[in-house]
Design a protein around this motif. Sequence first.
Motif, mmCIF file in Angstrom:
data_model
loop_
_atom_site.group_PDB
_atom_site.id
_atom_site.type_symbol
_atom_site.label_atom_id
_atom_site.label_comp_id
_atom_site.label_asym_id
_atom_site.label_seq_id
_atom_site.Cartn_x
_atom_site.Cartn_y
_atom_site.Cartn_z
ATOM 1 N N VAL A 295 0.841 -1.204 0.000
ATOM 2 C CA VAL A 295 0.000 0.000 0.000
ATOM 3 C C VAL A 295 0.871 1.247 0.000
ATOM 4 O O VAL A 295 0.574 2.238 -0.675
ATOM 5 C CB VAL A 295 -0.943 -0.009 1.219
ATOM 6 C CG1 VAL A 295 -1.727 1.295 1.306
ATOM 7 C CG2 VAL A 295 -1.895 -1.191 1.150
ATOM 8 N N VAL A 321 -6.152 -2.875 -2.106
ATOM 9 C CA VAL A 321 -5.339 -3.020 -3.318
ATOM 10 C C VAL A 321 -6.166 -3.740 -4.378
ATOM 11 O O VAL A 321 -6.750 -4.796 -4.118
ATOM 12 C CB VAL A 321 -4.043 -3.794 -3.016
ATOM 13 C CG1 VAL A 321 -3.249 -4.019 -4.293
ATOM 14 C CG2 VAL A 321 -3.207 -3.040 -1.991
ATOM 15 N N ALA A 340 -4.144 1.389 -5.538
ATOM 16 C CA ALA A 340 -4.784 1.543 -4.233
ATOM 17 C C ALA A 340 -6.087 2.307 -4.409
ATOM 18 O O ALA A 340 -6.113 3.372 -5.041
ATOM 19 C CB ALA A 340 -3.858 2.284 -3.274
#
Length: 360
Positions: A295, A321, A340
Amino acid sequence: MDKGIFEETDSGTPQGGVISPLLANIALHGLINDIRNQFPANKKRKDGSYKTGYQPAIIRYADDFVVLHEDYDVILKCKNLIAQWLKQVGLELKPEKTSIRHTLKSIEHDGKTIDPGFDFLGFNIKSYPVGKYHSGKTPHREILGFKTIIKPSKKKILAHHEAIKKVINANKNAPQAALIAKLNPIIRGWCNYYRTVCSKETFDTEDHILWNMLRAWTVSRKKNRTPLIEALRKYFSYGRRGKWTFQTNGMVLYYHAETEIKRHQLVRAEVSPYDGNWTYWSKRRGIYTGTPMRVSKLLKKQKGICPICKQHFTPDDLIEVDHIIPKSKGGKDRYDNLQALHRHCHDAKSKNDYLYDWLD
């Protein structure tokens, strides 16, 4: 409870109560600025030049705080000013918990010789003389001749030893898996707290001490005629920590040295998560120690913006994700195929992906 002595209280909040830090923050709000404003930002030297950054640095966490300055007289003045400020709100400094120290050398104060360094929030802050290649530097790149290092305090290290020892002694007859299950949260939590400072040597030392404790635990369980090496091989085998890894049936002991040292990123002064500066906080999420690595990389790549709604991420957002090309359509699990997204944006995209699959 103070130093092991119970003192009954008829008023106030219970010791260790969750509301206590909140009340401390309310009561002490404004202390730092009021004390700092008593000193000029710059001080004129004898040669006519000005020394910048003359105001003392004050770091406060709930009701614990430390005042930093290079001038001993300024520290004494700060102590008196703080005592006066606290008196206005019905509080006072506790003498046994208040001290004046130098981080590099011993000093004489109140007729006592005080060793260098000090403990704060479980950390030990101390300066060490070093050569010019390891020395800290001023903002103007001048060599100081010393380096300030933050480590876990000896008091907290000993407390950690006692916590581990207590668990091991209480589980002398318990299965190995049960012992590992109780030790892992203690070790992992302690290491996570100290992972942002110079703790590598401490972690290695703790693992050595832990090995001796577990060896003693093994000896206490073996039969008299059983050779020690056979008893050790029953509980230790080849694994993450090499030949002598304490593990059994998929349960592996978490060792201190497995914790990666990762420096904490300081929050910019006068910035709050509630000031509307979501750009700063979104980018910060990309370098924050609590953010998963995958992330983190995606946030940096996307500059803190969700590709679906084009809005900045905030610290409270749930981030997921997503595979740009779904794996069901041959998408790869690589960074060039990942993004993301906000959770709700991810849900909407996933529904569309499945809808197109159905239409196809």
